[in-house]
Design an enzyme around this catalytic site. Structure first.
Site, PDB file in Angstrom:
ATOM      1  N   GLY A 467       0.774  -1.223   0.000  1.00 22.48           N
ATOM      2  CA  GLY A 467       0.000   0.000   0.000  1.00 22.48           C
ATOM      3  C   GLY A 467       0.813   1.285   0.000  1.00 22.48           C
ATOM      4  O   GLY A 467       0.324   2.324  -0.423  1.00 22.48           O
ATOM      5  N   PRO A 632       6.036  12.982  -1.859  1.00 15.66           N
ATOM      6  CA  PRO A 632       5.243  13.583  -0.781  1.00 15.66           C
ATOM      7  C   PRO A 632       3.781  13.151  -0.784  1.00 15.66           C
ATOM      8  O   PRO A 632       3.155  13.045   0.282  1.00 15.66           O
ATOM      9  CB  PRO A 632       5.339  15.088  -1.055  1.00 15.66           C
ATOM     10  CG  PRO A 632       6.440  15.267  -2.033  1.00 15.66           C
ATOM     11  CD  PRO A 632       6.638  13.970  -2.749  1.00 15.66           C
ATOM     12  N   GLN A 638       0.653   7.519   3.434  1.00 13.88           N
ATOM     13  CA  GLN A 638       1.172   6.561   4.418  1.00 13.88           C
ATOM     14  C   GLN A 638       0.880   7.032   5.838  1.00 13.88           C
ATOM     15  O   GLN A 638       0.461   6.273   6.697  1.00 13.88           O
ATOM     16  CB  GLN A 638       2.702   6.491   4.290  1.00 13.88           C
ATOM     17  CG  GLN A 638       3.224   5.279   3.602  1.00 13.88           C
ATOM     18  CD  GLN A 638       2.746   4.038   4.254  1.00 13.88           C
ATOM     19  OE1 GLN A 638       3.261   3.610   5.290  1.00 13.88           O
ATOM     20  NE2 GLN A 638       1.741   3.407   3.711  1.00 13.88           N
ATOM     21  N   GLY A 702      12.645   6.011   5.936  1.00 14.42           N
ATOM     22  CA  GLY A 702      11.519   5.080   5.999  1.00 14.42           C
ATOM     23  C   GLY A 702      10.339   5.711   6.704  1.00 14.42           C
ATOM     24  O   GLY A 702      10.489   6.491   7.636  1.00 14.42           O
ATOM     25  N   GLU A 705       5.754   2.865   9.643  1.00 13.32           N
ATOM     26  CA  GLU A 705       5.648   2.453  11.046  1.00 13.32           C
ATOM     27  C   GLU A 705       5.486   3.691  11.944  1.00 13.32           C
ATOM     28  O   GLU A 705       4.642   3.715  12.841  1.00 13.32           O
ATOM     29  CB  GLU A 705       6.894   1.690  11.486  1.00 13.32           C
ATOM     30  CG  GLU A 705       7.364   0.612  10.527  1.00 13.32           C
ATOM     31  CD  GLU A 705       6.601  -0.693  10.621  1.00 13.32           C
ATOM     32  OE1 GLU A 705       5.646  -0.784  11.392  1.00 13.32           O
ATOM     33  OE2 GLU A 705       6.977  -1.627   9.883  1.00 13.32           O
TER      34      GLU A 705
HETATM   35 MO1  MOS Z   1       5.569  -3.785   9.429  1.00 14.97          MO
HETATM   36  S1  MOS Z   1       4.696  -4.227  11.252  1.00 14.97           S
HETATM   37  O1  MOS Z   1       7.137  -4.509   9.737  1.00 14.97           O
HETATM   38  O2  MOS Z   1       4.695  -4.695   8.263  1.00 14.97           O
END
Ligand code: MOS
Length: 740
Positions: A467, A632, A638, A702, A705
């Site tokens: 995604g 962006p 995300q 990154g 998360e």
């Molecule tokens: Mo992420 S929880 O490492 O898909």
């Protein structure tokens, strides 16, 4: 790099395929002659299967096979510890014995001509058990607490200074307990596998965030060479970590297909996804803080207990961030596990940090009220200049910049610091903040770039796109590196035959795969240049490297910019593909020299109805320092997703187990509540400019998360500000607002 593709908010290259239905997900790869498998799960929480009445179900028209431990093949279950499996313990060996380790554990699989028949037969299969009482609650006096084995690569205990003594003698202190709920991932797309054997070769069309691991895992389970297994997964309908590991249903699909000698499709029901495909473990935490009266931390203690299964030690970084988030001379962190009679938990978005930062950031907020210091100012007074745990400098750290920017965007200055002081009509209004953080992870990755005679460049890596927009961002990296327009580059992923990459998780895809794509494209440009100077009719025939220059897609002699040759012409003349391999080329010494993390600040406005207790998140501002932002548009998307996940974690999501048998009682979307559109209002996401030359060649940290981290504590802190009620248990519920 000349085309300026990196940093552009380009739309998803796979957007059209997704909205027109052309994108094929695992369950879309229907095979000729395919049968349907449905898993039968144990209906006791611990015990043994004593009998299975196979005969009555086998007689049902359309049922082809009932496979259980009574007739399943003995599988090799060879050693394979992918980077994603717990390092300690042994995975569930499915259908290899009669033992039941947790409620819902697969104990049989029914194969039939249609899904309807298979479902009905699975429902009617009569199974007898001997049952024992499972221990499923970490607060159960019978639950053990164990120190995680060091092989699990997460520190059990860390300390500097003397935290206990420093808390005891601190002028101002807080000491509180926090409890975060078990959660399930619930992506839109269910787990699905279609398995087909051709002789001793197996193809799996299977939902996976890590196709090369699924390939290796299934090969190890069946005891066959890795090359005999192929895994295909070009699209993923969300995953959040639940498709990193290869769970038992993949093995069951392969067992079933081999047993019946036909392709078999196995799709988990929503209910089944709660039992056997991992969950975010519940945590029980204690945070104690000691500070001077002007708000300088002198002591910090965090103790965290996480759930795991009896057969594996799942560990996550529930105490790591505590060691580098704030400046403090006396710090002690402690991590323990409670092995329970449940399936093994797994990574779920922001694994470890999301629950760690809930406790730490709520505790800091509590301290700010006790001190009478603005919570942002408190963090500013305790902002470290180096990582005090390791004494390494941060590669970059924009946390305070994020707070400054966020406070401006949010209007933090309008906040009256007194709890229960702000109102909108009848509603109580609260403003809350919390910090976010996530490490910069990286693992070696590979990619292949291929210039076709048509001038199109194909780039391949066994990566995934659950995604975030991997298809698009990798196309941008390749196009920019080569100097080609986006539409001359095709990026492909999701096939185990492509060059190997690390898991599509831990927010490391861009750092790892992106670097490999860049390296492959640099090499392809070098090979294309070589082909151009070797071709007698080429305008750069016999030119030396020093004489050549590239401008976008053309290479020419420096003194004659008008007479170059393009990729298209080079490919055309070659008449066959020119292929280049690339691997990510990070300096392995970097993590030894720098402490590398992304940081962010989350601002939340809630409105609480004092009469009925409903809590609405009215506004969110998230500001992140995450290195270079490749796209962006995708990055913002995300972060919105992560923030929505954080709202769910704060106010809704909780997996509830029946204490009698460990059955998950809300294993469906009616009672496992997640945010819907009406729960989500204004979300403002932005990124501070951050040029980090240390993290990797692309300068990316990154994303993904980090966006869920910090949201739940910012909401809990806003709820306190609105109501004066400090809720330390997630999710925060209406009843918490009504009790006094
Ligand atoms: Mo992420 S929880 O490492 O898909």
């Amino acid at each position: 790099m000349t085309t300026g593709m990196i940093g552009n908010p380009v739309l998803r290259v796979d957007g059209r395929a997704k909205v027109t239905g052309a994108a094929r997900y695992a369950a879309d790869f229907n095979q000729k002659n395919q049968l349907y498998a449905v898993i039968v799960g144990a209906t006791v929480g611990l015990g043994r299967v004593t009998a299975i009445d196979v005969a009555s179900v086998s007689r049902m028209p359309g049922v082809v096979a009932v496979i259980s431990h009574l007739n399943a093949p003995k599988l090799a279950y060879g050693t394979h510890k992918g980077s994603i499996d717990p390092a300690v313990g042994e995975r569930l060996h499915v259908l290899q014995d009669n033992q039941v380790r947790f409620f819902g554990q697969p104990i049989a699989v029914v194969v039939a001509e249609s899904l309807d028949i298979a479902e009905r037969a699975a429902a009617e299969l009569k199974v007898s058990y001997s049952r024992q009482q499972p221990v499923i609650d970490p607060k159960d006096p019978k639950a053990q607490q164990v120190t995680p084995d060091p092989r699990g690569r997460v520190h059990a205990d860390r300390s500097r200074g003397n935290a206990d003594a420093a808390v005891a003698s601190a002028p101002v202190k807080i000491d509180e307990r926090y409890d975060t709920a078990r959660e399930n991932h619930n992506p839109m797309e269910p787990h699905a596998t279609i398995a087909a054997w051709n002789g001793n070769r197996l193809t799996l069309w299977s939902k996976s965030q890590f196709v090369v691991n699924e390939q290796a895992e299934i090969a190890a389970i069946f005891g066959i060479p890795v090359q005999q297994v192929q895994v295909v997964c070009p699209f993923i309908g969300g995953a959040f970590g639940t498709s990193l590991r290869t769970w038992p249903h993949v093995t069951l699909a392969a067992i079933a297909a081999r047993h019946v000698g036909r392709p078999v499709k196995l799709v988990l029901s929503r209910k089944q996804m709660f039992f056997t495909t991992g969950h975010r473990p519940r945590t029980l935490q204690r945070v104690a803080l000691g500070a001077t009266s002007d708000g300088k931390l002198v002591s910090l203690i965090q103790e965290a207990n996480g759930e795991t299964s009896r057969y594996e030690q799942f560990v996550e970084a529930v105490t790591s961030a505590t060691n580098y988030m704030v400046s403090c001379p006396n710090v002690s962190t402690r991590y323990r596990l409670s092995p329970l009679d449940t399936s093994t938990p797994t990574y779920m978005r922001g694994p470890g940090e999301a629950t760690n930062m809930f406790a730490l950031e709520c505790a800091l907020d509590e301290l700010s009220y006790k001190l009478g210091i603005d919570p942002i100012e408190l963090r500013r007074r305790n902002e470290p200049t180096v990582d005090e745990e390791t004494q390494k400098p941060f590669s970059s750290r924009s946390l305070m910049h994020c707070y400054t920017e966020g406070a401006e965007r949010f209007g933090w200055a309008r906040r009256d610091p007194k709890p229960r002081s702000m109102r909108d009509g009848r509603l109580l209004i609260g403003y809350g903040v919390a910090s976010a953080t996530y490490p910069v992870f990286y693992a070696p990755a590979n990619a292949l770039a291929r210039l076709l005679p048509s001038g199109i460049v194909e780039v391949e890596a066994a990566a995934s796109d659950m995604g975030p927009g991997t298809y698009t961002s990798m196309t941008q990296v390749a196009a920019e590196t080569l100097g080609l327009p986006m539409d001359q580059v095709r990026f492909r992923l999701g096939y185990s035959v492509y060059p190997a990459t690390p898991p599509h998780g831990g927010s490391m895809t861009m750092a790892s795969v992106g670097s490999a794509v860049r390296a492959a494209c640099i090499e392809l440009r070098r090979l294309a240049e070589g082909a151009a100077v070797a071709a007698p009719q080429s305008p750069v025939f016999k030119a030396s490297v020093e004489q050549l220059e590239w401008k976008q897609d053309r290479v020419y002699r420096r003194e004659n910019a008008g007479s170059g040759i393009s990729y298209r012409e080079i490919g055309n003349r070659a008449g066959k593909p020119i292929e280049a391999q690339g691997s990510s080329d990070h300096d392995p010494e970097l993590p030894k020299r720098y402490s590398m993390h992304a940081f962010g600040a989350a601002f939340i406005e809630v409105a609480v109805d004092p009469d009925v207790g409903t809590i609405r998140v009215r506004r969110t501002v998230g500001v992140y320092g995450a290195g270079r932002i490749i796209n962006p548009f995708l990055a913002r998307s995300q972060c919105i997703g992560g923030i929505v996940g954080g709202i769910g974690m704060a106010l809704m999501e909780s997996t509830a187990l029946d204490p009698r048998d460990g059955r998950i009682v809300n294993a469906h979307m009616a009672d496992y509540v997640v945010p819907v559109n009406l729960d989500i209002s204004n979300i403002d996401v932005s990124f501070v400019e951050e040029n980090d030359p240390h993290v990797n060649p692309l300068g990316v940290k990154g994303l993904g998360e980090i966006a869920i981290v910090g949201i739940a504590p910012a909401i809990a802190n806003a709820v306190y500000h609105a109501t004066g009620k400090r809720i330390r248990t997630l999710p925060i519920r209406i009843e918490n607002m009504l009790s006094h």
